[in-house]
Design a protein around this motif. Structure first.
Motif, PDB file in Angstrom:
ATOM      1  N   SER A   1      32.553  70.471  -9.244  1.00  0.00           N
ATOM      2  CA  SER A   1      31.147  70.230  -9.539  1.00  0.00           C
ATOM      3  C   SER A   1      30.330  71.504  -9.417  1.00  0.00           C
ATOM      4  O   SER A   1      30.743  72.468  -8.760  1.00  0.00           O
TER       5      SER A   1
ATOM      6  N   LEU B   1      26.035  72.881  -9.173  1.00  0.00           N
ATOM      7  CA  LEU B   1      24.630  72.554  -9.000  1.00  0.00           C
ATOM      8  C   LEU B   1      23.805  73.694  -9.575  1.00  0.00           C
ATOM      9  O   LEU B   1      24.007  74.863  -9.216  1.00  0.00           O
TER      10      LEU B   1
ATOM     11  N   ARG C   1      16.636  70.232 -10.924  1.00  0.00           N
ATOM     12  CA  ARG C   1      17.997  70.581 -10.552  1.00  0.00           C
ATOM     13  C   ARG C   1      18.939  69.591 -11.214  1.00  0.00           C
ATOM     14  O   ARG C   1      18.566  68.427 -11.421  1.00  0.00           O
TER      15      ARG C   1
ATOM     16  N   MET D   1      23.210  68.265 -11.366  1.00  0.00           N
ATOM     17  CA  MET D   1      24.588  68.289 -10.902  1.00  0.00           C
ATOM     18  C   MET D   1      25.495  68.053 -12.105  1.00  0.00           C
ATOM     19  O   MET D   1      25.297  67.105 -12.863  1.00  0.00           O
TER      20      MET D   1
END
Length: 153
Positions: free
Chosen positions: A123, A125, A141, A143
Motif C-alpha cells: 500500500s 499513502l 490524502r 490510500m
C-alpha cells in the motif's frame, strides 16, 4: 529526478498507467522526484470529458486527477528501478477539502501535485492537491492498495 529531463508528454504518461484514451486525464509531467510529482491537465473544460455529469465536471473529479498523478509517479519510480509498477486501486480518501463546485469553468491548466507520504509493497499513502490559476481547488490524502502479481503457495 527533476528538471527538463523529467518532463513527460501525454503519450509517455499513457504508457505508464492503465487509463487509455480520454480517461488518461493528465497532459504532462512537469517535474518529479522520489517523493513527489507535478502534472498539468488541460481537458477539464472539454464537453466530451469522460467524467462529466449533466454537462458539468464536478469538483470531486479532482480526486481522479490526483489518483492518476499517483499512478504516474508509481510508474516512473518503477521504471527508474528497471521494473513495472504493480497495479493498484484507490482504496480510501481522507481529509478531502473541495474549494469549488466544478472543474469545467476553471480557466487555464489544472496543476496536480502528489506527494508520497509512506508506502510498502502492499500500500501507499499520498497527499494530493489540484489547483488552477485562481488557487487551490481540492486537496486530500489517498490510500492506494497494490495488487502485486499472484504467487502460488
Amino acid at each position: 529526478m527533476t528538471g527538463p529531463a523529467a518532463q513527460l508528454d501525454r503519450t509517455a504518461i499513457a504508457s505508464l498507467i492503465p487509463h487509455a484514451g480520454a480517461m488518461c486525464l493528465l497532459d504532462e509531467v512537469t517535474e518529479w522526484s522520489d517523493a513527489h510529482i507535478e502534472c498539468r491537465a488541460r481537458n477539464h473544460g472539454d464537453v466530451d470529458h469522460p467524467l462529466r455529469v449533466n454537462d458539468r465536471l464536478p469538483i470531486w473529479c479532482a480526486i481522479e486527477y490526483g489518483a492518476q498523478a499517483m499512478a504516474v509517479h508509481g510508474g516512473l519510480l518503477a521504471q527508474a528501478a528497471g521494473t513495472r509498477a504493480a497495479p493498484g486501486y484507490l482504496a480510501a480518501v481522507r481529509d478531502v477539502i473541495l474549494h469549488a463546485e466544478r472543474l469545467d469553468p476553471v480557466a487555464g491548466d489544472l496543476v496536480v501535485r502528489a506527494t508520497r507520504l509512506m508506502g510498502d509493497a502492499r500500500s501507499l499513502l499520498y497527499e494530493f492537491t489540484v489547483s488552477g490559476a485562481a488557487g487551490m481547488l481540492a486537496q486530500g490524502r489517498a490510500m492506494v492498495m497494490l495488487n502485486p502479481p499472484y504467487a502460488a503457495p
